[in-house]
Motif scaffolding. Structure first.
Motif, mmCIF file in Angstrom:
data_model
loop_
_atom_site.group_PDB
_atom_site.id
_atom_site.type_symbol
_atom_site.label_atom_id
_atom_site.label_comp_id
_atom_site.label_asym_id
_atom_site.label_seq_id
_atom_site.Cartn_x
_atom_site.Cartn_y
_atom_site.Cartn_z
ATOM 1 N N ILE A 1 -2.148 -2.329 -3.629
ATOM 2 C CA ILE A 1 -3.460 -1.863 -3.250
ATOM 3 C C ILE A 1 -4.248 -0.413 -3.111
ATOM 4 N N ASN B 1 0.485 -1.100 0.049
ATOM 5 C CA ASN B 1 -0.721 -0.235 -0.095
ATOM 6 C C ASN B 1 0.767 1.422 0.569
ATOM 7 N N THR C 1 2.069 7.469 0.414
ATOM 8 C CA THR C 1 1.676 6.039 0.690
ATOM 9 C C THR C 1 0.441 6.257 0.953
ATOM 10 N N ALA D 1 -5.709 -0.486 7.928
ATOM 11 C CA ALA D 1 -6.087 -0.889 7.120
ATOM 12 C C ALA D 1 -4.738 -2.052 7.555
ATOM 13 N N MET E 1 -9.920 -1.760 1.284
ATOM 14 C CA MET E 1 -9.024 -1.624 0.542
ATOM 15 C C MET E 1 -9.257 -3.019 -0.698
ATOM 16 N N GLN F 1 -3.018 4.738 2.150
ATOM 17 C CA GLN F 1 -3.393 4.404 3.757
ATOM 18 C C GLN F 1 -5.598 3.880 2.984
ATOM 19 N N GLY F 2 -5.458 2.604 3.722
ATOM 20 C CA GLY F 2 -6.993 1.806 3.627
ATOM 21 C C GLY F 2 -7.831 2.381 4.864
#
Length: 215
Positions: A102, A83, A113, A154, A120, A115-116
């Protein structure tokens, strides 16, 4: 009057010399960021031993996992799920790595980055052999914690998708508790940290984690 002027001038000349002499006598010390960089390299080198010869590995978004991405051995049949856009850039030119980025929310101020959130995209349904996750806090009682609740969510999803979980953490993070909890230490197969880890906090973590490596 001339005497006072000369005395004052003499003091003015002596003060810088005194300060210079004390500074020169102090031993040189490594800058904090240099110590951190060396710790990151040692942790990444130890984490390489946890990378399979073939299979699917997940690299969480963090400077420690970026170092691991740089250290991944060549010639292995690996699919890397991440991610982190920084990690994706590092690995995208490698022909021996299949890369899967992802998605999710991009946190403001952290454009490197992804972030979920509650989901996700790209992670659902995946099987991960080994997930390498970073932790802001690793505490025997409070478990694994992150600085941000969305980041913690996440990481929780990443852990659920993995057969094995390897946590990478700075020594100062062991015994520390951050804002958002995402797992227990019993969810962890291996913890890799550096030698600055508090001995008592490390020993307490080792009670729940089968393998704790301090480098």
């Amino acid at each position: 009057m001339p005497g006072r002027t000369n005395a004052a001038a003499g003091k003015t000349r002596e003060a810088p010399q005194g300060r210079t002499a004390r500074t020169a006598a102090e031993p040189p010390q490594a800058a904090p960021h240099e110590d951190t960089a060396r710790a990151e390299q040692r942790i990444a080198a130890a984490a390489v031993a946890e990378v399979p010869q073939r299979g699917v590995v997940l690299l969480d978004a963090h400077p420690l996992t970026e170092h691991l991405a740089d250290a991944l051995p060549e010639g292995r049949d690996l699919t890397v799920v991440t991610n982190s856009m920084d990690i994706a850039v590092r690995l995208m030119a490698r022909e021996d790595v299949t890369l899967l980025l992802i998605g999710g929310r991009i946190r403001s101020g952290a454009t490197a980055t992804v972030q979920g959130g509650s989901s996700m995209p790209g992670l659902e349904g995946l099987h991960i052999d080994v997930a390498f996750l970073a932790a802001a806090g690793v505490d025997a009682r409070r478990g694994l914690t992150a600085d941000d609740p969305v980041e913690a969510a996440a990481k929780r999803m990443m852990m659920r998708a993995a057969d094995r979980v390897v946590v990478l953490a700075y020594g100062a993070s062991v015994g520390h508790v951050a804002l958002a909890r995402y797992g227990t230490l019993r969810d962890v197969d291996c913890l890799i940290t550096d030698s600055t880890c508090d001995p008592l906090a490390g020993d307490r973590a080792a009670v729940a984690i089968s393998r704790v490596t301090r480098v």
